[in-house]
Design an enzyme around this catalytic site. Structure first.
Site, PDB file in Angstrom:
ATOM      1  N   TYR A  65      -4.048  -9.744  -3.039  1.00 18.08           N
ATOM      2  CA  TYR A  65      -3.112 -10.687  -2.416  1.00 18.08           C
ATOM      3  C   TYR A  65      -2.740 -10.129  -1.042  1.00 18.08           C
ATOM      4  CZ  TYR A  65      -2.550 -12.627  -7.150  1.00 18.08           C
ATOM      5  OH  TYR A  65      -2.758 -13.180  -8.391  1.00 18.08           O
ATOM      6  N   PRO A 215       1.634 -21.553 -13.827  1.00 20.34           N
ATOM      7  CA  PRO A 215       2.517 -22.153 -14.844  1.00 20.34           C
ATOM      8  C   PRO A 215       3.242 -23.394 -14.332  1.00 20.34           C
ATOM      9  CG  PRO A 215       3.521 -20.177 -13.914  1.00 20.34           C
ATOM     10  CD  PRO A 215       2.110 -20.211 -13.406  1.00 20.34           C
ATOM     11  N   GLY A 218       0.537 -24.286  -9.736  1.00 24.04           N
ATOM     12  CA  GLY A 218      -0.119 -23.523  -8.677  1.00 24.04           C
ATOM     13  C   GLY A 218       0.226 -24.044  -7.292  1.00 24.04           C
ATOM     14  N   PHE A 219      -0.794 -24.109  -6.427  1.00 26.99           N
ATOM     15  CA  PHE A 219      -0.543 -24.441  -5.019  1.00 26.99           C
ATOM     16  C   PHE A 219       0.005 -25.864  -4.852  1.00 26.99           C
ATOM     17  CE2 PHE A 219      -3.632 -20.982  -4.883  1.00 26.99           C
ATOM     18  CZ  PHE A 219      -2.979 -20.111  -4.029  1.00 26.99           C
ATOM     19  N   PRO A 221       2.428 -27.910  -6.951  1.00 28.83           N
ATOM     20  CA  PRO A 221       3.245 -27.903  -8.167  1.00 28.83           C
ATOM     21  C   PRO A 221       3.169 -29.232  -8.945  1.00 28.83           C
ATOM     22  CG  PRO A 221       4.413 -26.835  -6.383  1.00 28.83           C
ATOM     23  CD  PRO A 221       3.152 -27.397  -5.783  1.00 28.83           C
ATOM     24  N   LEU A 222       3.370 -29.132 -10.246  1.00 28.27           N
ATOM     25  CA  LEU A 222       3.241 -30.251 -11.184  1.00 28.27           C
ATOM     26  C   LEU A 222       3.995 -31.487 -10.701  1.00 28.27           C
ATOM     27  CD1 LEU A 222       4.056 -28.271 -14.449  1.00 28.27           C
ATOM     28  CD2 LEU A 222       1.838 -29.332 -13.908  1.00 28.27           C
TER      29      LEU A 222
HETATM   30  N1  NAP Z   1      -5.308 -14.426 -12.858  1.00 33.24           N
HETATM   31  C1  NAP Z   1      -5.506 -15.314 -11.917  1.00 33.24           C
HETATM   32  O1  NAP Z   1      -6.625 -15.722 -11.646  1.00 33.24           O
HETATM   33  C2  NAP Z   1      -4.342 -15.872 -11.167  1.00 33.24           C
HETATM   34  C3  NAP Z   1      -4.522 -16.996 -10.341  1.00 33.24           C
HETATM   35  C4  NAP Z   1      -3.408 -17.506  -9.695  1.00 33.24           C
HETATM   36  C5  NAP Z   1      -2.162 -16.917  -9.857  1.00 33.24           C
HETATM   37  N2  NAP Z   1      -2.021 -15.827 -10.652  1.00 33.24           N
HETATM   38  C6  NAP Z   1      -0.684 -15.222 -10.884  1.00 33.24           C
HETATM   39  O2  NAP Z   1       0.135 -16.221 -11.430  1.00 33.24           O
HETATM   40  C7  NAP Z   1       1.360 -16.300 -10.680  1.00 33.24           C
HETATM   41  C8  NAP Z   1       1.873 -17.716 -10.697  1.00 33.24           C
HETATM   42  O3  NAP Z   1       0.942 -18.587 -10.094  1.00 33.24           O
HETATM   43  P1  NAP Z   1       1.206 -19.312  -8.710  1.00 33.24           P
HETATM   44  O4  NAP Z   1       2.311 -18.647  -7.963  1.00 33.24           O
HETATM   45  O5  NAP Z   1      -0.087 -19.446  -8.041  1.00 33.24           O
HETATM   46  O6  NAP Z   1       1.598 -20.753  -9.154  1.00 33.24           O
HETATM   47  P2  NAP Z   1       2.880 -21.405  -9.865  1.00 33.24           P
HETATM   48  O7  NAP Z   1       3.826 -20.366 -10.324  1.00 33.24           O
HETATM   49  O8  NAP Z   1       2.354 -22.379 -10.837  1.00 33.24           O
HETATM   50  O9  NAP Z   1       3.516 -22.256  -8.676  1.00 33.24           O
HETATM   51  C9  NAP Z   1       3.882 -21.696  -7.471  1.00 33.24           C
HETATM   52  C10 NAP Z   1       4.210 -22.851  -6.536  1.00 33.24           C
HETATM   53  O10 NAP Z   1       5.339 -23.556  -7.045  1.00 33.24           O
HETATM   54  C11 NAP Z   1       6.394 -23.530  -6.085  1.00 33.24           C
HETATM   55  N3  NAP Z   1       7.635 -23.375  -6.835  1.00 33.24           N
HETATM   56  C12 NAP Z   1       8.023 -22.285  -7.548  1.00 33.24           C
HETATM   57  N4  NAP Z   1       9.218 -22.531  -8.129  1.00 33.24           N
HETATM   58  C13 NAP Z   1       9.579 -23.779  -7.778  1.00 33.24           C
HETATM   59  C14 NAP Z   1      10.705 -24.583  -8.059  1.00 33.24           C
HETATM   60  N5  NAP Z   1      11.713 -24.152  -8.828  1.00 33.24           N
HETATM   61  N6  NAP Z   1      10.766 -25.834  -7.519  1.00 33.24           N
HETATM   62  C15 NAP Z   1       9.758 -26.300  -6.740  1.00 33.24           C
HETATM   63  N7  NAP Z   1       8.657 -25.570  -6.428  1.00 33.24           N
HETATM   64  C16 NAP Z   1       8.564 -24.312  -6.953  1.00 33.24           C
HETATM   65  C17 NAP Z   1       6.094 -22.396  -5.158  1.00 33.24           C
HETATM   66  O11 NAP Z   1       6.570 -22.651  -3.867  1.00 33.24           O
HETATM   67  P3  NAP Z   1       7.823 -21.808  -3.247  1.00 33.24           P
HETATM   68  O12 NAP Z   1       7.281 -20.495  -2.809  1.00 33.24           O
HETATM   69  O13 NAP Z   1       8.271 -22.681  -2.111  1.00 33.24           O
HETATM   70  O14 NAP Z   1       8.843 -21.706  -4.328  1.00 33.24           O
HETATM   71  C18 NAP Z   1       4.568 -22.406  -5.153  1.00 33.24           C
HETATM   72  O15 NAP Z   1       4.074 -23.360  -4.249  1.00 33.24           O
HETATM   73  C19 NAP Z   1       0.983 -15.797  -9.289  1.00 33.24           C
HETATM   74  O16 NAP Z   1       2.095 -15.379  -8.578  1.00 33.24           O
HETATM   75  C20 NAP Z   1       0.000 -14.703  -9.622  1.00 33.24           C
HETATM   76  O17 NAP Z   1       0.721 -13.511  -9.882  1.00 33.24           O
HETATM   77  C21 NAP Z   1      -3.089 -15.305 -11.322  1.00 33.24           C
END
Ligand code: NAP
Length: 289
Positions: A65, A215, A218-219, A221-222
């Site tokens: 990252y 959850p 991702g990029f 949001p749901l």
């Molecule tokens: N193993 C793998 O291949 C893999 C792949 C992807 C990710 N990951 C891990 O999984 C973690 C979670 O995935 P992710 O961050 O990609 O996706 P995520 O948690 O599903 O969603 C993150 C997105 O939701 C937004 N968000 C978060 N809280 C919110 C809220 N309360 N209201 C509205 N929008 C909200 C964030 O924007 P803001 O920043 O504006 O809040 C961001 O755009 C990552 O941080 C990483 O550690 C692992």
């Protein structure tokens, strides 16, 4: 840390490895497209310090990252780390000059990645390393024996305490388990994307953590009318409801929602502890049907 709330309660992944079920995913702390530095590094440091302040003891990261930048910010914000904090990282890819995510799964590349994580996090040993395989967001059907075996070797050397796998099929989990214990599986899963329902349940039966990535979608949001309707009725943010659904889905689910925003962090921690009723759950279950 004593006396702080434990968001979501706790789950024991292995001896000496108990984490809060509400964790934090650090990927959103790098720059756009998870490449380069964030626009506001101080804000990223503040989010991480608040994560710990809220009692969260599980942070998910990777040295790819940024690359390196997210781990460096974690080190700047939190080192020396509280004894209770567990940082889980992943290896298996690197970032090319275009911001792509090519595979990096040879034994030499995995060794280098473990050392990069140790250096940039300021640690002597990594609590958990996930072997990340497969394509962008789904598994591909290759053997993972060689790269997983390479990580077992690093575990024997004391550089890694526990191993997990990410973006894997049930067959790949079994293949890894035949080589060494697996303490967690990190796959793409959320309210609307439930390909892994059977795998999640099978891991629950074995006491192994299932840690959904993306959850919240991702990029992007749901977005769901049914989710909004339940959230409106409860008077809670939709993303909080999506996390509460995950937490209630099974006791082995651990949350690592990603955010660069203090307000979203608070919404997510509060939302995860919402007590959804059977009829809320039925409405939410229907989203993926
Ligand atoms: N193993 C793998 O291949 C893999 C792949 C992807 C990710 N990951 C891990 O999984 C973690 C979670 O995935 P992710 O961050 O990609 O996706 P995520 O948690 O599903 O969603 C993150 C997105 O939701 C937004 N968000 C978060 N809280 C919110 C809220 N309360 N209201 C509205 N929008 C909200 C964030 O924007 P803001 O920043 O504006 O809040 C961001 O755009 C990552 O941080 C990483 O550690 C692992």
């Amino acid at each position: 840390m004593t006396g702080r709330a434990e968001p979501g309660g706790t789950f024991t992944m292995a001896e000496g490895l108990t984490v809060t079920r509400v964790g934090y995913g650090a990927m959103q702390l790098a720059g756009p497209h998870v490449f380069g530095p964030p626009a506001d590094r101080d804000a990223a440091v503040a989010v991480l310090r608040e994560v710990v302040e809220l009692g969260i003891t599980h942070i998910d990261t990777s040295d790819f990252y940024g690359p390196h930048i997210t781990n460096q910010i974690i080190e700047e914000a939190l080192h020396p780390y509280p004894d209770t904090l567990h940082i889980v990282t992943k290896v298996g890819a690197y970032r090319d000059v275009h911001g792509g995510w090519p595979h990096a799964r040879t034994p030499e590349q995995l060794r280098q990645a473990v050392h990069d994580n140790l250096i940039h996090l300021g640690l002597d040993a990594l609590d958990v390393v996930n072997l990340r395989v497969g394509g962008i967001d789904s598994p591909t059907p290759e053997s993972i024996a060689e790269p997983f075996g390479a990580l077992v070797e690093l575990q024997r050397e004391g550089l890694v305490r526990h191993l997990g796998v990410s973006n894997v099929s049930a067959a790949q989990v079994a293949e890894a388990q035949a080589i060494a214990p697996v303490v967690c599986v990190q796959n793409f899963y959320n309210l609307a994307h439930r390909v892994d329902d059977d795998l999640l349940d099978s891991l629950a039966g074995q006491g192994i953590a299932f840690v959904p990535y993306f959850p919240l979608g991702g990029f992007s949001p749901l977005q769901s009318d049914a989710l909004d309707a339940v959230a409106d009725r409860i008077g809670a943010p939709p993303m909080g409801v999506a996390l509460a659904w995950l937490l209630q889905r099974s006791p082995n689910v651990l949350l690592i929602p990603g955010t660069s925003s203090l307000a979203h962090l608070h919404d997510n921690v509060a939302g995860a502890s919402l007590d959804l009723t059977a009829s809320d759950l039925a409405e939410l279950d229907a989203i993926a049907a």
